[in-house]
Write a protein that holds these residues in place. Sequence first.
Motif, PDB file in Angstrom:
ATOM      1  N   ALA A  64      -1.656 -11.865 -15.566  1.00 32.39           N
ATOM      2  CA  ALA A  64      -1.713 -12.128 -14.129  1.00 32.39           C
ATOM      3  C   ALA A  64      -0.798 -11.187 -13.355  1.00 32.39           C
ATOM      4  CB  ALA A  64      -1.325 -13.586 -13.846  1.00 32.39           C
ATOM      5  N   ILE A  65       0.370 -10.909 -13.903  1.00 34.63           N
ATOM      6  CA  ILE A  65       1.296  -9.992 -13.226  1.00 34.63           C
ATOM      7  C   ILE A  65       0.671  -8.610 -13.116  1.00 34.63           C
ATOM      8  CG2 ILE A  65       3.560  -8.872 -13.364  1.00 34.63           C
ATOM      9  CD1 ILE A  65       4.550 -11.345 -14.872  1.00 34.63           C
ATOM     10  N   LEU A  66       0.114  -8.124 -14.222  1.00 36.68           N
ATOM     11  CA  LEU A  66      -0.517  -6.799 -14.216  1.00 36.68           C
ATOM     12  C   LEU A  66      -1.729  -6.758 -13.285  1.00 36.68           C
ATOM     13  CD1 LEU A  66      -0.290  -5.824 -17.989  1.00 36.68           C
ATOM     14  CD2 LEU A  66       0.655  -4.506 -16.085  1.00 36.68           C
ATOM     15  N   LEU A  67      -2.564  -7.792 -13.346  1.00 37.71           N
ATOM     16  CA  LEU A  67      -3.765  -7.822 -12.509  1.00 37.71           C
ATOM     17  C   LEU A  67      -3.401  -7.912 -11.034  1.00 37.71           C
ATOM     18  CD1 LEU A  67      -6.148 -10.133 -14.592  1.00 37.71           C
ATOM     19  CD2 LEU A  67      -6.479  -7.710 -14.045  1.00 37.71           C
ATOM     20  N   THR A  68      -2.375  -8.679 -10.710  1.00 38.96           N
ATOM     21  CA  THR A  68      -1.957  -8.802  -9.316  1.00 38.96           C
ATOM     22  C   THR A  68      -1.516  -7.456  -8.768  1.00 38.96           C
ATOM     23  OG1 THR A  68      -1.257 -11.114  -9.631  1.00 38.96           O
ATOM     24  CG2 THR A  68      -0.352  -9.940  -7.735  1.00 38.96           C
ATOM     25  N   ALA A  69      -0.704  -6.742  -9.548  1.00 35.77           N
ATOM     26  CA  ALA A  69      -0.235  -5.423  -9.112  1.00 35.77           C
ATOM     27  C   ALA A  69      -1.399  -4.427  -9.035  1.00 35.77           C
ATOM     28  CB  ALA A  69       0.837  -4.903 -10.061  1.00 35.77           C
ATOM     29  N   LEU A  70      -2.311  -4.480 -10.021  1.00 35.88           N
ATOM     30  CA  LEU A  70      -3.437  -3.536 -10.060  1.00 35.88           C
ATOM     31  C   LEU A  70      -4.422  -3.794  -8.925  1.00 35.88           C
ATOM     32  CD1 LEU A  70      -4.840  -1.225 -11.549  1.00 35.88           C
ATOM     33  CD2 LEU A  70      -5.978  -2.941 -12.980  1.00 35.88           C
ATOM     34  N   ILE A  71      -4.810  -5.051  -8.734  1.00 29.90           N
ATOM     35  CA  ILE A  71      -5.770  -5.382  -7.676  1.00 29.90           C
ATOM     36  C   ILE A  71      -5.154  -5.134  -6.304  1.00 29.90           C
ATOM     37  CG2 ILE A  71      -7.092  -7.240  -6.593  1.00 29.90           C
ATOM     38  CD1 ILE A  71      -7.353  -8.489  -9.403  1.00 29.90           C
ATOM     39  N   GLY A  72      -3.903  -5.556  -6.137  1.00 27.36           N
ATOM     40  CA  GLY A  72      -3.220  -5.315  -4.868  1.00 27.36           C
ATOM     41  C   GLY A  72      -3.125  -3.828  -4.570  1.00 27.36           C
ATOM     42  N   GLY A  73      -2.764  -3.044  -5.572  1.00 26.84           N
ATOM     43  CA  GLY A  73      -2.680  -1.599  -5.388  1.00 26.84           C
ATOM     44  C   GLY A  73      -4.029  -0.988  -5.066  1.00 26.84           C
TER      45      GLY A  73
ATOM     46  N   PHE B 188       4.321  -4.446  -2.084  1.00 28.25           N
ATOM     47  CA  PHE B 188       4.216  -5.066  -3.409  1.00 28.25           C
ATOM     48  C   PHE B 188       5.231  -6.183  -3.617  1.00 28.25           C
ATOM     49  CE2 PHE B 188       2.010  -1.110  -4.028  1.00 28.25           C
ATOM     50  CZ  PHE B 188       1.028  -1.394  -4.964  1.00 28.25           C
ATOM     51  N   LEU B 189       6.119  -6.388  -2.653  1.00 30.54           N
ATOM     52  CA  LEU B 189       7.132  -7.419  -2.829  1.00 30.54           C
ATOM     53  C   LEU B 189       6.465  -8.773  -3.049  1.00 30.54           C
ATOM     54  CD1 LEU B 189       9.816  -6.517  -0.120  1.00 30.54           C
ATOM     55  CD2 LEU B 189       9.765  -5.928  -2.544  1.00 30.54           C
ATOM     56  N   GLY B 190       6.818  -9.419  -4.140  1.00 24.30           N
ATOM     57  CA  GLY B 190       6.249 -10.724  -4.439  1.00 24.30           C
ATOM     58  C   GLY B 190       5.216 -10.725  -5.543  1.00 24.30           C
ATOM     59  N   PHE B 191       4.830  -9.529  -6.088  1.00 23.50           N
ATOM     60  CA  PHE B 191       3.819  -9.522  -7.144  1.00 23.50           C
ATOM     61  C   PHE B 191       4.328 -10.245  -8.394  1.00 23.50           C
ATOM     62  CE2 PHE B 191       6.265  -5.920  -8.686  1.00 23.50           C
ATOM     63  CZ  PHE B 191       6.134  -6.001 -10.062  1.00 23.50           C
ATOM     64  N   ASP B 192       5.649 -10.306  -8.549  1.00 23.34           N
ATOM     65  CA  ASP B 192       6.245 -10.982  -9.703  1.00 23.34           C
ATOM     66  C   ASP B 192       6.380 -12.486  -9.484  1.00 23.34           C
ATOM     67  OD1 ASP B 192       8.138 -10.181  -7.684  1.00 23.34           O
ATOM     68  OD2 ASP B 192       9.724 -10.925  -8.993  1.00 23.34           O
ATOM     69  N   ALA B 193       5.982 -12.987  -8.305  1.00 27.35           N
ATOM     70  CA  ALA B 193       6.158 -14.408  -8.001  1.00 27.35           C
ATOM     71  C   ALA B 193       5.342 -15.304  -8.917  1.00 27.35           C
ATOM     72  CB  ALA B 193       5.779 -14.676  -6.543  1.00 27.35           C
TER      73      ALA B 193
END
Length: 457
Positions: free
Chosen positions: A231-240, A208-213
């Motif tokens: 976008a931050i939430l969606l990036t973490a959710l989709i990535g997860g 998950f490193l970089g999801f806050d980028a």
Amino acid sequence: MSDNRIQLERTLSLKAVVLFGLAYMTPLIVLGTFGVVATTTQGSVPTAYIITTIAMLFTAYSYGVMSRAFPVSGSAYTYVRKTIDSRVGFMVGWGVLLDYFFLPMVIWLIGAAYLGAKFPDVPTWVFLLGFIGITTVLNVMGIKLAAKVNSLLMVFQVLVIVFFVVLSLRHVFMDGGTDALFSMAPFFNADSSFATIAAGAAVAAYSFLGFDAVTTLTEETINPRRNIPRAILLTALIGGGIYVLVGYTTQLVHPGAVFENADSAAFEIARTIGADLFGAIFLAGMILAQFTSGIAAQASASRLLFAMGRDAVLPRKLFGALHPRFHTPVFSIVLTGLIGIVALFLDVLSAASFINFGAFIAFTMVNVSVIVMYLKDASVRAEYGVLKAVVVPLVGAGVNLWLMSKLDIHAVVLGLVWLAIGLIHLTHLTRFFTRKPPEVDFSEEMPENGSSTPEPV
């Protein structure tokens, strides 16, 4: 300086920002570290990623709150400095530096491990030094290869992941039929336990490193107060979601946690589900991903070190200088490359755990920053309330601290040593805390004499 020189055009939609965040996370890394996480969890990879995803969603929410309050670069360093204290912010920035400084090392180590699995007669250190040498030379020359191929790489990664999942399901179906596709064994089995899964979740945080980028795109995003937090939430959710799905299907193909080489386990599995042809395609995708992300990670690390040197946080003559011809921070680039040689003495688990220590510190303190901002600012209390600005970030901070406690003990010790070095350096910069530390300027504009000097407390 006129406004038209410092204001960026707002052209990025929510979709574009999310795609940037996912590309920065490098989704293929879930396969790059599969063997390590499977070994740690004793064969329960998807459960580890579920736990980590939940933890990251709490933290992603806090990043969203802070990005609305402080729409500037600097991320955790800036948020803590603005809400809590400049000295605490310095220590958080020092912890974040641990990620930037050593992340290229882990990327090169993973790439070398996979090449070593394909070409076992060649010593792994040859591939490692090759990664370091090529990326260092390219970064010194100022090439922006990673940026140019970013979109193409993302498409290639997605295709490799899709084929991996489809071939995995096909392999499982042919072996055991429909029932085999819905086994609960990948989530929990006789060998796994809550302790092993928690330890695996701590390692899985590396993915998950970089999801806050995406916070760095605030000035270029349409309606950033709405779209950046989403976008931050969606990036973490989709990535997860990708990590859980891939972890599940891959664990179906290879139950348990026994591999010839855990650091390159997915290569073994790729050949199992798709023979040598897909194994070669998978290896090509993995190496390309590690190579380009290594270039970007080393460039980012050297830029951070340059900013700290320019602003006198680090020795200016060394870190704050640019090469007269290439206009790149050569000392910082070479130093990052030399640090990568440490990987000769580490495995992927130890190296990933080490940098996760810094990430958990940053994630924890961003959650704490939301709580502090709530206590200090009446408008924040009115907008968010106790649940959103206290309970949610408190849970996020607690989960991150819990995960950090599950890291490899050697990584925790090294992380604490790193923080001790930072505290000693902070003591020197502030003359035993009688002055504020210099502030790192993360802006894109780099004035020739841009520097900060300690201010009296």
